[in-house]
Design a protein around this motif. Structure first.
Motif, PDB file in Angstrom:
ATOM      1  N   ILE A   1     -10.787  -3.582 -53.566  1.00 50.63           N
ATOM      2  CA  ILE A   1     -12.187  -3.677 -54.212  1.00 50.63           C
ATOM      3  C   ILE A   1     -12.794  -4.567 -53.007  1.00 50.63           C
ATOM      4  O   ILE A   1     -12.970  -5.710 -53.120  1.00 50.63           O
ATOM      5  N   ASP A   2     -13.900  -3.824 -52.339  1.00 53.32           N
ATOM      6  CA  ASP A   2     -14.391  -4.576 -51.368  1.00 53.32           C
ATOM      7  C   ASP A   2     -13.823  -5.538 -50.545  1.00 53.32           C
ATOM      8  O   ASP A   2     -14.192  -6.713 -50.408  1.00 53.32           O
ATOM      9  N   ASP A   3     -12.640  -4.917 -49.940  1.00 51.28           N
ATOM     10  CA  ASP A   3     -11.699  -5.750 -49.043  1.00 51.28           C
ATOM     11  C   ASP A   3     -11.119  -6.948 -49.896  1.00 51.28           C
ATOM     12  O   ASP A   3     -10.690  -7.872 -49.006  1.00 51.28           O
TER      13      ASP A   3
ATOM     14  N   TYR B   1     -13.415  -0.534 -61.619  1.00 50.89           N
ATOM     15  CA  TYR B   1     -14.604  -0.023 -60.572  1.00 50.89           C
ATOM     16  C   TYR B   1     -14.453   1.325 -60.821  1.00 50.89           C
ATOM     17  O   TYR B   1     -13.272   2.047 -60.825  1.00 50.89           O
TER      18      TYR B   1
ATOM     19  N   LYS C   1     -20.330  -6.638 -59.469  1.00 48.86           N
ATOM     20  CA  LYS C   1     -21.084  -6.496 -58.111  1.00 48.86           C
ATOM     21  C   LYS C   1     -21.066  -4.967 -57.887  1.00 48.86           C
ATOM     22  O   LYS C   1     -20.097  -4.285 -58.581  1.00 48.86           O
TER      23      LYS C   1
ATOM     24  N   PHE D   1     -20.372  -2.269 -54.321  1.00 42.36           N
ATOM     25  CA  PHE D   1     -20.275  -2.195 -52.802  1.00 42.36           C
ATOM     26  C   PHE D   1     -19.938  -0.523 -52.496  1.00 42.36           C
ATOM     27  O   PHE D   1     -20.068   0.299 -53.554  1.00 42.36           O
ATOM     28  N   GLU D   2     -19.936  -0.241 -51.496  1.00 39.75           N
ATOM     29  CA  GLU D   2     -19.828   0.952 -50.756  1.00 39.75           C
ATOM     30  C   GLU D   2     -18.480   1.356 -50.270  1.00 39.75           C
ATOM     31  O   GLU D   2     -17.918   0.633 -49.723  1.00 39.75           O
ATOM     32  N   LYS D   3     -18.049   2.673 -51.154  1.00 33.64           N
ATOM     33  CA  LYS D   3     -16.779   3.147 -50.612  1.00 33.64           C
ATOM     34  C   LYS D   3     -16.722   4.523 -50.421  1.00 33.64           C
ATOM     35  O   LYS D   3     -17.421   5.432 -51.086  1.00 33.64           O
TER      36      LYS D   3
ATOM     37  N   GLN E   1     -21.985   4.421 -53.672  1.00 32.38           N
ATOM     38  CA  GLN E   1     -22.052   3.313 -54.292  1.00 32.38           C
ATOM     39  C   GLN E   1     -21.024   3.015 -55.339  1.00 32.38           C
ATOM     40  O   GLN E   1     -20.632   3.946 -56.243  1.00 32.38           O
ATOM     41  N   GLN E   2     -20.401   1.919 -55.567  1.00 28.01           N
ATOM     42  CA  GLN E   2     -19.445   1.792 -56.520  1.00 28.01           C
ATOM     43  C   GLN E   2     -19.959   0.471 -57.259  1.00 28.01           C
ATOM     44  O   GLN E   2     -20.510  -0.511 -56.939  1.00 28.01           O
TER      45      GLN E   2
END
Length: 169
Positions: free
Chosen positions: A84-86, A129, A150, A152-154, A158-159
Motif C-alpha cells: 500500500i503506497d510502497d 484499500y 490516506k 495514493f495512486e495505483k 486513485q486509491q
C-alpha cells in the motif's frame, strides 16, 4: 480447519477443491468490476495457491467464507500483506458471490477478521484499500470502524486507504 467463527459464518483455509465455487465471484464481471479484469480459471487457481503460501509465511491470508446454514461457500475474506503506497501492511479483503450480497455477510466476516488481526495476530492497526469507485467496500470498512487514512495512486487510478487502530475497536 475453521479459523474464525461468527453467528452465521465460519472462515477456513482454502483448498484447491474450492476453485469452482471461488470462480463464482472471482470470474464474475460485476463482482470484479473494480479489478483490472475478471479472473480466468488459472488465475483462480493461482489465487488459492497464493493464499496457501500466505498461510505458511504469514499465518494468515484470505479464507473461504462458509455460510453455516447449508455449509455453503459464499466467498472469501481475510488478512493479507499488501503493498500500500510502497509499504507492506496488513489488509482486510473480501469477495462475496453476488447472490449473497446485501445480507451483511461481508461486514460480518470483515468484522471477525478485524478482531482476529488486532486481538489474535496482535497487529496494532489493520487497513483496507480500494479504488475510489468502490463505494460498497468503503462502506463495509466504515461499518467495521475504519476511518480514511490516506489516498495514493495505483495502476493509474486513485486509491483510498482506510485504517483502524487496536485501541479503537
Amino acid at each position: 480447519m475453521k479459523i474464525i467463527e461468527t453467528d452465521r459464518l465460519y472462515l477456513r483455509e482454502f483448498v484447491m477443491h474450492d476453485k469452482h465455487e471461488l470462480s463464482k465471484v472471482l470470474s464474475d464481471p460485476e463482482s470484479m468490476q473494480y479489478y483490472p479484469h475478471p479472473f480466468n480459471e488459472e488465475e483462480v487457481k493461482n489465487w488459492i495457491k497464493w493464499n496457501i503460501e500466505n498461510y505458511k509465511r504469514d499465518k494468515h491470508g484470505l479464507w473461504a467464507v462458509i455460510l453455516k446454514e447449508g455449509d455453503t461457500f459464499i466467498g472469501d475474506c481475510g488478512i493479507t500483506m499488501q503493498n500500500i503506497d510502497d509499504e507492506k501492511l496488513p489488509e482486510i479483503g473480501f469477495h462475496v458471490i453476488k447472490e449473497y450480497w446485501n445480507k451483511g455477510y461481508a461486514t460480518e466476516a470483515a468484522l471477525a477478521c478485524r478482531e482476529y488481526a488486532l486481538n489474535v495476530l496482535g497487529y496494532s492497526k489493520i487497513f483496507s484499500y480500494t479504488t475510489l469507485r468502490n463505494i460498497p467496500s468503503q462502506k463495509i470498512a466504515e461499518k467495521i470502524g475504519m476511518k480514511t487514512y490516506k489516498f495514493f495512486e495505483k495502476n493509474g487510478e486513485q486509491q483510498i486507504v482506510q485504517v483502524i487502530y487496536n485501541n479503537e475497536g
